[in-house]
Design a protein around this motif. Sequence first.
Motif, PDB file in Angstrom:
ATOM      1  N   ASP A  37       0.835  -1.204   0.000  1.00 14.77           N
ATOM      2  CA  ASP A  37       0.000   0.000   0.000  1.00 14.77           C
ATOM      3  C   ASP A  37       0.871   1.257   0.000  1.00 14.77           C
ATOM      4  O   ASP A  37       0.552   2.260  -0.654  1.00 14.77           O
ATOM      5  N   THR A  38       1.974   1.190   0.748  1.00 12.78           N
ATOM      6  CA  THR A  38       2.914   2.311   0.784  1.00 12.78           C
ATOM      7  C   THR A  38       3.509   2.560  -0.599  1.00 12.78           C
ATOM      8  O   THR A  38       3.643   3.716  -1.032  1.00 12.78           O
ATOM      9  N   PHE A  39       3.844   1.487  -1.298  1.00 16.38           N
ATOM     10  CA  PHE A  39       4.408   1.616  -2.641  1.00 16.38           C
ATOM     11  C   PHE A  39       3.411   2.275  -3.597  1.00 16.38           C
ATOM     12  O   PHE A  39       3.783   3.143  -4.399  1.00 16.38           O
ATOM     13  N   LEU A  40       2.145   1.890  -3.506  1.00 16.41           N
ATOM     14  CA  LEU A  40       1.132   2.467  -4.392  1.00 16.41           C
ATOM     15  C   LEU A  40       0.990   3.969  -4.151  1.00 16.41           C
ATOM     16  O   LEU A  40       0.861   4.759  -5.099  1.00 16.41           O
ATOM     17  N   LYS A  41       1.042   4.377  -2.873  1.00 15.17           N
ATOM     18  CA  LYS A  41       0.964   5.805  -2.567  1.00 15.17           C
ATOM     19  C   LYS A  41       2.230   6.535  -3.029  1.00 15.17           C
ATOM     20  O   LYS A  41       2.169   7.679  -3.471  1.00 15.17           O
ATOM     21  N   TRP A  42       3.350   5.867  -2.928  1.00 10.47           N
ATOM     22  CA  TRP A  42       4.623   6.438  -3.379  1.00 10.47           C
ATOM     23  C   TRP A  42       4.588   6.709  -4.882  1.00 10.47           C
ATOM     24  O   TRP A  42       5.070   7.740  -5.348  1.00 10.47           O
ATOM     25  N   GLN A  43       3.999   5.799  -5.626  1.00 12.96           N
ATOM     26  CA  GLN A  43       3.913   5.974  -7.072  1.00 12.96           C
ATOM     27  C   GLN A  43       3.094   7.207  -7.458  1.00 12.96           C
ATOM     28  O   GLN A  43       3.373   7.850  -8.465  1.00 12.96           O
ATOM     29  N   GLY A  44       2.095   7.521  -6.636  1.00  8.39           N
ATOM     30  CA  GLY A  44       1.237   8.653  -6.956  1.00  8.39           C
ATOM     31  C   GLY A  44       1.660   9.957  -6.317  1.00  8.39           C
ATOM     32  O   GLY A  44       0.980  10.980  -6.471  1.00  8.39           O
ATOM     33  N   ALA A  45       2.801   9.934  -5.602  1.00  6.28           N
ATOM     34  CA  ALA A  45       3.233  11.132  -4.877  1.00  6.28           C
ATOM     35  C   ALA A  45       3.925  12.117  -5.809  1.00  6.28           C
ATOM     36  O   ALA A  45       4.485  11.750  -6.838  1.00  6.28           O
ATOM     37  N   GLU A  46       3.895  13.385  -5.440  1.00  2.06           N
ATOM     38  CA  GLU A  46       4.605  14.435  -6.174  1.00  2.06           C
ATOM     39  C   GLU A  46       6.066  14.414  -5.732  1.00  2.06           C
ATOM     40  O   GLU A  46       6.427  14.929  -4.667  1.00  2.06           O
ATOM     41  N   GLN A  47       6.907  13.797  -6.514  1.00  3.78           N
ATOM     42  CA  GLN A  47       8.287  13.531  -6.121  1.00  3.78           C
ATOM     43  C   GLN A  47       9.093  14.800  -5.856  1.00  3.78           C
ATOM     44  O   GLN A  47       9.955  14.829  -4.982  1.00  3.78           O
ATOM     45  N   ALA A  48       8.837  15.845  -6.604  1.00  5.80           N
ATOM     46  CA  ALA A  48       9.628  17.067  -6.475  1.00  5.80           C
ATOM     47  C   ALA A  48       9.518  17.689  -5.093  1.00  5.80           C
ATOM     48  O   ALA A  48      10.421  18.416  -4.654  1.00  5.80           O
ATOM     49  N   SER A  49       8.430  17.418  -4.382  1.00  7.24           N
ATOM     50  CA  SER A  49       8.217  18.039  -3.069  1.00  7.24           C
ATOM     51  C   SER A  49       8.757  17.192  -1.920  1.00  7.24           C
ATOM     52  O   SER A  49       8.694  17.596  -0.764  1.00  7.24           O
ATOM     53  N   ILE A  50       9.313  16.017  -2.232  1.00  5.22           N
ATOM     54  CA  ILE A  50       9.786  15.099  -1.193  1.00  5.22           C
ATOM     55  C   ILE A  50      11.280  15.324  -0.953  1.00  5.22           C
ATOM     56  O   ILE A  50      12.109  15.092  -1.834  1.00  5.22           O
TER      57      ILE A  50
END
Length: 311
Positions: A37-50
């Motif tokens: 579930d964490t991986f699925l949320k990671w895929q949809g995250a806005e990477q530039a803000s992390i």
Amino acid sequence: MSETAQSEVFEAIRPRLLGLAYRMLGSMADAEDAVQDTFLKWQGAEQASIVSPEAYLTTLCTNRCLDYLKAAHRKRVDYVGPWIPEPLQIGTQDDPERDLERAQSLTTAFLLLLERLSPKERAAYLLREVFGKSYPDVAATLGLSETACRQLVSRAGRHVKDPAARFVPPPEHQERMLSAFLAALESGSPDRLSVLLADGVQFQTDGGGKATALRRVLRGPEAVGKYVARILSRLWTGARLEHLDINGLRGIAVYDGPRLVTAMTLGYSEDGRIDRIYNIRNPDKLRRLSRPLRHDPANGALWNEVCDPGI
């Protein structure tokens, strides 16, 4: 960040997330689901803000585990008989001292002590005391103040205070005690067993309503010795027994033909006697025992032996 790079970052951190989730939940099945579930949320995250992928993923995974714990509490009310964490076969390493360190936060007794804690106490305690996160990091993960996190860890520490729960005797002592236990069991003599058992010894079986099991915890050398010598010895007659490293301690896998029917692991008092006997018979909890895992005591990571952990 490209999709490939995103997956590579996650896979490098996955073992640490799995180690955290298993300790939080006591179930590898639920831990794997929480990490996925964490991986699925990671895929949809806005990477530039992390800023820190590890901190971000740890927060996602911890919060997902907290959700699981809320649901688990409701399920546990209806659970048939005593509940014991899912056993894992943890492969040994070449350094005995690291093996002992490896075992301390994975023993069945320690995981059961964590059950005394509230979900947030458990998360704060594990992040701080097992995974070595700073209080600012713990606070950021849980969305609480540092003061609140310190209080959670302090309160958890008072509940998780049994030193025997994280006591791991040297491997040679474990092997001697296990062999003596099996010899006494085969003899059917409660007297031979009594010298191995601590005064506060407890015996519990987890069948989950899906396998024959005691629905109460036996306490004391007399009750435990009689049950093991007279009942367990008869039940195990003709079974194939295999020595395994289960949750950081030497244990036994019991087979009826090709079918794994029981995993037994022991806990020890500080004087080296047996003070806990855990029999896991719930077939749902035995499915992964044949799949060895590795553990890194430096960061709590768990990974499949056939995989490169990337750490």
